[in-house]
Design a protein around this motif. Sequence first.
Motif, PDB file in Angstrom:
ATOM      1  N   GLY A   1       0.824  -1.194   0.000  1.00 22.38           N
ATOM      2  CA  GLY A   1       0.000   0.000   0.000  1.00 22.38           C
ATOM      3  C   GLY A   1       0.863   1.250   0.000  1.00 22.38           C
ATOM      4  N   ALA A   2       0.470   2.229  -0.819  1.00 19.90           N
ATOM      5  CA  ALA A   2       1.235   3.478  -0.934  1.00 19.90           C
ATOM      6  C   ALA A   2       0.252   4.651  -0.854  1.00 19.90           C
ATOM      7  CB  ALA A   2       2.027   3.506  -2.238  1.00 19.90           C
ATOM      8  N   PRO A   3      -0.168   5.029   0.354  1.00 20.52           N
ATOM      9  CA  PRO A   3      -1.255   6.002   0.524  1.00 20.52           C
ATOM     10  C   PRO A   3      -0.828   7.464   0.386  1.00 20.52           C
ATOM     11  CG  PRO A   3      -0.551   5.201   2.663  1.00 20.52           C
ATOM     12  CD  PRO A   3       0.250   4.438   1.642  1.00 20.52           C
ATOM     13  N   LEU A   4      -0.072   7.763  -0.653  1.00 20.35           N
ATOM     14  CA  LEU A   4       0.376   9.142  -0.881  1.00 20.35           C
ATOM     15  C   LEU A   4      -0.800  10.010  -1.320  1.00 20.35           C
ATOM     16  CD1 LEU A   4       2.954  10.939  -0.957  1.00 20.35           C
ATOM     17  CD2 LEU A   4       3.081  10.428  -3.409  1.00 20.35           C
ATOM     18  N   ASP A   5      -0.915  11.174  -0.707  1.00 19.28           N
ATOM     19  CA  ASP A   5      -2.046  12.070  -0.987  1.00 19.28           C
ATOM     20  C   ASP A   5      -1.584  13.512  -0.797  1.00 19.28           C
ATOM     21  OD1 ASP A   5      -4.594  13.003  -1.526  1.00 19.28           O
ATOM     22  OD2 ASP A   5      -5.471  12.326   0.368  1.00 19.28           O
ATOM     23  N   VAL A   6      -0.620  13.911  -1.615  1.00 19.64           N
ATOM     24  CA  VAL A   6      -0.016  15.229  -1.460  1.00 19.64           C
ATOM     25  C   VAL A   6      -0.364  16.152  -2.619  1.00 19.64           C
ATOM     26  CG1 VAL A   6       2.151  16.513  -1.236  1.00 19.64           C
ATOM     27  CG2 VAL A   6       1.884  14.301  -0.091  1.00 19.64           C
ATOM     28  N   SER A   7      -0.275  15.663  -3.854  1.00 19.57           N
ATOM     29  CA  SER A   7      -0.447  16.551  -5.011  1.00 19.57           C
ATOM     30  C   SER A   7      -1.803  16.404  -5.684  1.00 19.57           C
ATOM     31  CB  SER A   7       0.669  16.295  -6.035  1.00 19.57           C
ATOM     32  OG  SER A   7       0.449  15.108  -6.765  1.00 19.57           O
ATOM     33  N   THR A   8      -2.730  15.643  -5.094  1.00 17.58           N
ATOM     34  CA  THR A   8      -4.063  15.507  -5.701  1.00 17.58           C
ATOM     35  C   THR A   8      -4.639  16.898  -5.933  1.00 17.58           C
ATOM     36  OG1 THR A   8      -4.864  15.112  -3.452  1.00 17.58           O
ATOM     37  CG2 THR A   8      -4.632  13.212  -4.884  1.00 17.58           C
ATOM     38  N   SER A   9      -5.036  17.170  -7.165  1.00 19.43           N
ATOM     39  CA  SER A   9      -5.278  18.547  -7.579  1.00 19.43           C
ATOM     40  C   SER A   9      -6.740  18.985  -7.528  1.00 19.43           C
ATOM     41  CB  SER A   9      -4.740  18.761  -9.006  1.00 19.43           C
ATOM     42  OG  SER A   9      -5.182  17.733  -9.868  1.00 19.43           O
ATOM     43  N   PHE A  10      -7.666  18.073  -7.246  1.00 16.25           N
ATOM     44  CA  PHE A  10      -9.069  18.469  -7.154  1.00 16.25           C
ATOM     45  C   PHE A  10      -9.716  17.878  -5.907  1.00 16.25           C
ATOM     46  CE2 PHE A  10     -13.617  17.968  -8.738  1.00 16.25           C
ATOM     47  CZ  PHE A  10     -13.960  19.275  -8.425  1.00 16.25           C
ATOM     48  N   GLN A  11     -10.023  16.603  -5.922  1.00 17.93           N
ATOM     49  CA  GLN A  11     -10.651  15.970  -4.767  1.00 17.93           C
ATOM     50  C   GLN A  11      -9.650  15.043  -4.078  1.00 17.93           C
ATOM     51  OE1 GLN A  11     -15.333  15.517  -5.515  1.00 17.93           O
ATOM     52  NE2 GLN A  11     -14.147  14.105  -6.767  1.00 17.93           N
ATOM     53  N   PRO A  12      -9.136  15.405  -2.908  1.00 20.82           N
ATOM     54  CA  PRO A  12      -8.180  14.549  -2.221  1.00 20.82           C
ATOM     55  C   PRO A  12      -8.872  13.331  -1.612  1.00 20.82           C
ATOM     56  CG  PRO A  12      -8.734  16.419  -0.844  1.00 20.82           C
ATOM     57  CD  PRO A  12      -9.415  16.653  -2.172  1.00 20.82           C
ATOM     58  N   GLY A  13      -8.075  12.464  -1.021  1.00 19.72           N
ATOM     59  CA  GLY A  13      -8.607  11.279  -0.378  1.00 19.72           C
ATOM     60  C   GLY A  13      -7.906  10.001  -0.763  1.00 19.72           C
ATOM     61  N   THR A  14      -6.858  10.096  -1.613  1.00 20.91           N
ATOM     62  CA  THR A  14      -6.166   8.871  -2.027  1.00 20.91           C
ATOM     63  C   THR A  14      -5.422   8.215  -0.865  1.00 20.91           C
ATOM     64  OG1 THR A  14      -4.287  10.199  -2.804  1.00 20.91           O
ATOM     65  CG2 THR A  14      -5.903   9.514  -4.445  1.00 20.91           C
ATOM     66  N   ARG A  15      -5.243   8.936   0.240  1.00 18.36           N
ATOM     67  CA  ARG A  15      -4.618   8.311   1.418  1.00 18.36           C
ATOM     68  C   ARG A  15      -5.462   7.148   1.948  1.00 18.36           C
ATOM     69  NH1 ARG A  15      -4.416  13.522   4.968  1.00 18.36           N
ATOM     70  NH2 ARG A  15      -4.079  14.315   2.842  1.00 18.36           N
ATOM     71  N   PHE A  16      -6.753   7.180   1.628  1.00 18.58           N
ATOM     72  CA  PHE A  16      -7.637   6.103   2.065  1.00 18.58           C
ATOM     73  C   PHE A  16      -7.727   4.966   1.047  1.00 18.58           C
ATOM     74  CE2 PHE A  16      -9.483  10.139   3.750  1.00 18.58           C
ATOM     75  CZ  PHE A  16      -9.132   9.959   5.072  1.00 18.58           C
TER      76      PHE A  16
END
Length: 277
Positions: free
Chosen positions: A18-33
């Motif tokens: 798992g690689a829950p990086l969520d730093v540069s998401t440019s519109f709707q964040p949440g990829t950490r989940f």
Amino acid sequence: MFPGATADRSSAKYVVVGAPLDVSTSFQPGTRFGPDRVRRFAETYDDYDHRTDQFFSELDVHDTGDVRAWDDIPDYVEWLRGTLTDVVWDDAVPVTVGGEHTVSAAGVAAVDPDVFVCLDAHLDLRDDYDGNPWSHAAVTRRILDGWPGDVDAAGADEVVVLGARTGSPEEWERAADDDVTVVPPEAVSEWSPDFDDGTSVYLSVDIDAADPAYAPGTGTMEPFGLTPREMRDVVRAVAPSARGFDVVEVNDRDDGQAAALAGKLLREFVFSHAGQP
């Protein structure tokens, strides 16, 4: 743990990271989940696959958990690269679950493939986005042209982007070069891999390649996309040539549709890779 990933790390042929990086998401964040959500919505899938006559739990899959993310993207990607390189050195296939698409740069650097095949709504060929060369909108450019300060890190000589339907003028100009092939959504069902014997491939699935009607839980939805079945067929076709795989850009902004699709495609990759002659 990803359901059915019951093998010990020492004997694993496939290692889920798992690689829950969520730093540069440019519109709707949440990829950490994303990683945990993919695991959760894969729980209902049967262990047995009728098409390949295989049980997922018997294919030596290990889930090593998440590589905790932090805000320094290049530092995190380099650390993740080391984790995935260890998997490759152990003669196993890294299977990364993101997290924003930037994490694919680590997988490609670890595998060092000839060709990067990507299902994606976006070209991701910007040299930078808002001044950030490590943005998820620039990951395919990093994979082709190298990392800042380490031009040899990425490793792919050629890129095939399947399902792309948007990009900046700069990106379309870069896509016109000989080392990039773009297959629009309407042509994906007719596409098939034509790799020379011995060609190594890394396969990446950005879940936004799917039309948002099927996978709304992603950061930058783009209509007029692919069906889950079209994405499945690509994964099945490319998997036998692939030495690494990831599925990325799943977030928590739907009722599980994106995560369910991501988990199913991960399983399709393992079944198809393990079932090759």
